[in-house]
Design a protein around this motif. Structure first.
Motif, short mmCIF file in Angstrom:
data_model
loop_
_atom_site.label_atom_id
_atom_site.label_comp_id
_atom_site.label_asym_id
_atom_site.label_seq_id
_atom_site.Cartn_x
_atom_site.Cartn_y
_atom_site.Cartn_z
N SER A 151 0.82 -1.21 0.00
CA SER A 151 0.00 0.00 0.00
C SER A 151 0.86 1.26 0.00
N PRO A 152 0.47 2.27 -0.79
CA PRO A 152 1.21 3.55 -0.78
C PRO A 152 1.05 4.31 0.55
N TYR A 153 0.13 3.85 1.40
CA TYR A 153 -0.11 4.53 2.68
C TYR A 153 0.73 3.94 3.82
N ALA A 154 1.58 2.97 3.51
CA ALA A 154 2.37 2.33 4.57
C ALA A 154 3.20 3.34 5.35
N GLU A 155 3.84 4.27 4.64
CA GLU A 155 4.69 5.25 5.32
C GLU A 155 3.87 6.12 6.28
N GLU A 156 2.66 6.47 5.84
CA GLU A 156 1.80 7.29 6.69
C GLU A 156 1.39 6.51 7.95
N VAL A 157 1.16 5.21 7.80
CA VAL A 157 0.82 4.40 8.97
C VAL A 157 2.01 4.32 9.92
N PHE A 158 3.22 4.18 9.37
CA PHE A 158 4.43 4.22 10.19
C PHE A 158 4.46 5.50 11.02
N LYS A 159 4.19 6.61 10.36
CA LYS A 159 4.25 7.91 11.04
C LYS A 159 3.27 7.97 12.21
N ILE A 160 2.02 7.58 11.97
CA ILE A 160 0.99 7.64 13.01
C ILE A 160 1.34 6.68 14.15
N LEU A 161 1.85 5.50 13.79
CA LEU A 161 2.20 4.49 14.78
C LEU A 161 3.33 4.97 15.70
N ILE A 162 4.35 5.59 15.11
CA ILE A 162 5.48 6.08 15.91
C ILE A 162 5.03 7.26 16.78
N GLN A 163 4.24 8.16 16.20
CA GLN A 163 3.74 9.30 16.98
C GLN A 163 2.90 8.84 18.15
N ASN A 164 2.07 7.83 17.92
CA ASN A 164 1.23 7.31 19.01
C ASN A 164 2.11 6.67 20.09
N GLY A 165 3.16 5.96 19.66
CA GLY A 165 4.09 5.37 20.62
C GLY A 165 4.79 6.43 21.46
N LEU A 166 5.16 7.55 20.82
CA LEU A 166 5.79 8.65 21.55
C LEU A 166 4.82 9.26 22.56
N SER A 167 3.56 9.42 22.15
CA SER A 167 2.57 10.01 23.06
C SER A 167 2.28 9.08 24.23
N GLN A 168 2.42 7.75 24.02
CA GLN A 168 2.22 6.78 25.10
C GLN A 168 3.44 6.66 26.00
N LYS A 169 4.53 7.36 25.62
CA LYS A 169 5.80 7.30 26.36
C LYS A 169 6.33 5.87 26.43
N LYS A 170 6.30 5.22 25.26
CA LYS A 170 6.89 3.88 25.16
C LYS A 170 8.38 3.96 25.47
N THR A 171 8.99 2.82 25.75
CA THR A 171 10.41 2.81 26.07
C THR A 171 11.23 3.20 24.84
N LYS A 172 12.45 3.64 25.09
CA LYS A 172 13.34 4.01 23.98
C LYS A 172 13.53 2.82 23.05
N ALA A 173 13.70 1.62 23.62
CA ALA A 173 13.93 0.43 22.80
C ALA A 173 12.75 0.18 21.86
N GLU A 174 11.51 0.34 22.37
CA GLU A 174 10.32 0.11 21.55
C GLU A 174 10.22 1.14 20.44
N ILE A 175 10.44 2.40 20.79
CA ILE A 175 10.31 3.48 19.81
C ILE A 175 11.39 3.36 18.73
N PHE A 176 12.64 3.13 19.15
CA PHE A 176 13.73 3.08 18.19
C PHE A 176 13.67 1.81 17.34
N SER A 177 13.08 0.74 17.86
CA SER A 177 12.88 -0.46 17.06
C SER A 177 11.93 -0.16 15.90
N ARG A 178 10.85 0.58 16.20
CA ARG A 178 9.89 0.95 15.16
C ARG A 178 10.52 1.91 14.16
N ILE A 179 11.33 2.84 14.64
CA ILE A 179 12.01 3.78 13.74
C ILE A 179 12.96 3.01 12.82
#
Length: 241
Positions: free
Chosen positions: A29-57
């Motif tokens: 899907s051409p929207y995959a990158e946009e889903v990545f963006k929303i997913l990472i932003q949501n993880g940041l707002s949830q204050k996920k651990t550095k390991a979880e956030i950087f794994s997704r990045i």
């Protein structure tokens, strides 16, 4: 997932977004990158651990190999993470890398640049690198001008920057007040009278913008503007005086 975020159900949203990303990647899907963006932003707002956030990045970086980023920028996310942690050196490093990687800054959305310049101002200010803070402060001010379509928000006379009151909007108040504080800090660091004069010019500009533009606003807007002026400006304006 987006509906869950709007309802404040960020945990449920994370599960839905992960499923959305899985489907997007499987179907190309051409929207995959946009889903990545929303997913990472949501993880940041949830204050996920550095390991979880950087794994997704890292997953995003692998996905973008051979592609030109359009919505999601790995170094921007890293800069934002470190900014939230108060690690100014790391935040500066990644935000600056993000700006270097962007082929044409003018094509990046205003909200992304706003959320790059402003944390850079804060980071450089807190590091005591006032000239760089001012540099990004003026770039941030120019963003407001771009968004509202107003030109010439400020002019330079005898090496002092003066807000053009009739061209400034309510969005300019916060950044002008912040620039005034930066120049006040800069004055204390070097005791140059020109820095103190510039600080006073910005604070008086905030005063003029407020009284010339917001007397006719509704009560809610007035309260917001008053709060911004009082918190960001008046105590420091008195100090500068």
């Amino acid at each position: 997932g987006m509906l869950q975020i709007k309802e404040g159900k960020t945990d449920v949203a994370q599960r839905d977004l992960q499923e959305s990303l899985r489907l997007a990647l499987n179907t190309g899907s051409p929207y995959a990158e946009e889903v990545f963006k929303i997913l990472i932003q949501n993880g940041l707002s949830q204050k996920k651990t550095k390991a979880e956030i950087f794994s997704r990045i890292h997953e995003l970086e692998v996905f973008q190999q051979g592609r030109t980023p359009r919505y999601a920028f790995a170094n921007w996310f890293k800069g934002w993470y470190y900014h939230k942690q108060g690690d100014w050196d790391a935040a500066i490093e990644h935000f600056e890398q993000f700006l270097e990687e962007v082929p044409d800054v003018q094509k990046i959305r205003v909200d992304i640049l706003d959320n790059t310049y402003f944390p850079l101002i804060v980071a450089y200010k807190n590091k005591g690198w006032y000239d760089k803070a001012v540099y990004y402060g003026l770039k941030e001010w120019d963003l407001g001008k771009t968004e509202t379509g107003e030109g010439n928000s400020y002019t330079t006379v005898n090496d002092l920057i003066y807000p053009n009151i009739e061209k400034c909007s309510e969005y300019d108040l916060g950044i002008i007040a912040l620039l005034g504080r930066i120049f006040l800090n800069k004055y204390y660091a070097g005791k140059r009278e020109s820095d103190l004069a510039q600080s006073s010019v910005f604070f008086s500009g905030c005063d003029s913008i407020y009284f010339s533009k917001f007397r006719e606003k509704d009560e809610g807007t007035l309260l917001k503007m008053q709060s911004e002026i009082v918190d960001s400006c008046y105590p420091y304006a008195l100090e500068a005086s």
